[in-house]
Design an enzyme around this catalytic site. Sequence first.
Site, short mmCIF file in Angstrom:
data_model
loop_
_atom_site.label_atom_id
_atom_site.label_comp_id
_atom_site.label_asym_id
_atom_site.label_seq_id
_atom_site.Cartn_x
_atom_site.Cartn_y
_atom_site.Cartn_z
N LYS A 42 0.82 -1.20 0.00
CA LYS A 42 0.00 0.00 0.00
C LYS A 42 0.86 1.26 0.00
O LYS A 42 0.39 2.34 -0.26
CB LYS A 42 -0.89 0.04 1.26
CG LYS A 42 -1.71 -1.20 1.47
CD LYS A 42 -2.33 -1.17 2.89
CE LYS A 42 -2.86 -2.53 3.20
NZ LYS A 42 -3.29 -2.64 4.61
N ASP B 48 14.71 -0.90 1.26
CA ASP B 48 15.50 -1.02 2.49
C ASP B 48 16.56 -2.11 2.29
O ASP B 48 17.66 -1.83 1.83
CB ASP B 48 14.55 -1.31 3.64
CG ASP B 48 15.26 -1.34 4.98
OD1 ASP B 48 16.49 -1.21 5.01
OD2 ASP B 48 14.59 -1.51 6.01
P1 IMP Z 1 12.97 -4.45 1.79
O1 IMP Z 1 12.57 -5.78 1.20
O2 IMP Z 1 13.81 -4.62 3.03
O3 IMP Z 1 13.58 -3.51 0.81
O4 IMP Z 1 11.65 -3.85 2.39
C1 IMP Z 1 10.90 -2.90 1.75
C2 IMP Z 1 9.56 -2.74 2.47
O5 IMP Z 1 9.74 -2.67 3.91
C3 IMP Z 1 8.91 -1.46 2.06
O6 IMP Z 1 8.11 -1.64 0.93
C4 IMP Z 1 8.12 -1.09 3.30
O7 IMP Z 1 6.87 -1.71 3.27
C5 IMP Z 1 8.92 -1.67 4.46
N1 IMP Z 1 9.79 -0.65 5.09
C6 IMP Z 1 11.13 -0.63 5.08
N2 IMP Z 1 11.60 0.43 5.76
C7 IMP Z 1 10.51 1.11 6.19
C8 IMP Z 1 10.36 2.33 6.95
O8 IMP Z 1 11.30 3.01 7.35
N3 IMP Z 1 9.08 2.71 7.22
C9 IMP Z 1 7.99 2.01 6.78
N4 IMP Z 1 8.11 0.86 6.07
C10 IMP Z 1 9.35 0.42 5.78
#
Ligand code: IMP
Length: 224
Positions: free
Chosen positions: A47, A107
């Site tokens: 979302k 992230d």
């Molecule tokens: P990744 O697979 O670690 O890159 O995670 C990405 C997902 O983690 C994003 O699409 C967000 O839903 C969530 N996410 C990562 N960091 C944050 C943050 O600082 N605030 C809110 N959601 C986050």
Amino acid sequence: MDASDVGADLKEVLIPASRLQERVAELAAEIDADYAECDLLLVGVLKGAVMIMADLARAMRLPVEMDWMAVSSYGSGTKSSGVVRILKDLDADISGRHVLIVEDIVDSGLTLSWLVGNLRSRQPASLRLCVLLRKPGAARMDVDVAYTGFDIANEFVVGYGLDYAERYRNLPFIGTLAPHVYGGDQAPAPGGPPDQAGAGPEGLERPGERAGEHPGNTISDGER
Ligand code: IMP
Ligand code: MG
């Protein structure tokens, strides 16, 4: 909704609404120029990408189609396995199409690298990524982001689509939350409150280093 509506829950505004809108307009102009000859399909990741998708698409001059996907990472407690489950698939067949994935934040990069692999297997004519926020951990994954809004430090942020436990998505800026929101005296571990459903895909565990400074759109202390 604004800072006054969340009161003491807000610790700091990192990126004000006006700066977000400025940067989104710049990204829209870049994408317009790059896809001038193409029929472009924007794929928003639900979302969190709702706000960036809506503002980006409206700031663009090109006619685009918009489609949505919802994904969730399989987690084993606090660690993401990088295996992602599709909660809502695309309506469109993307084979032979120019596709731009629009995401709120990268992230660890696990979610997006899985998504890129999945969509690439459907044989689009091209597939690129536009991400509003990039945390330093993304550099370690092989996620090639064509359009980045801002490089930020490794701390948990909310607003403009991003949530903590499904709240704060409708703040017009990007900010951080006060420790009491997380139910303790301590701010959550950088990258996300552990074991918090809704904070990220199953509360991924993330390394705790600060952002390296990227020239251009890194948020400096002066802008916070
Ligand atoms: P990744 O697979 O670690 O890159 O995670 C990405 C997902 O983690 C994003 O699409 C967000 O839903 C969530 N996410 C990562 N960091 C944050 C943050 O600082 N605030 C809110 N959601 C986050
Ligand atoms: Mg997301």
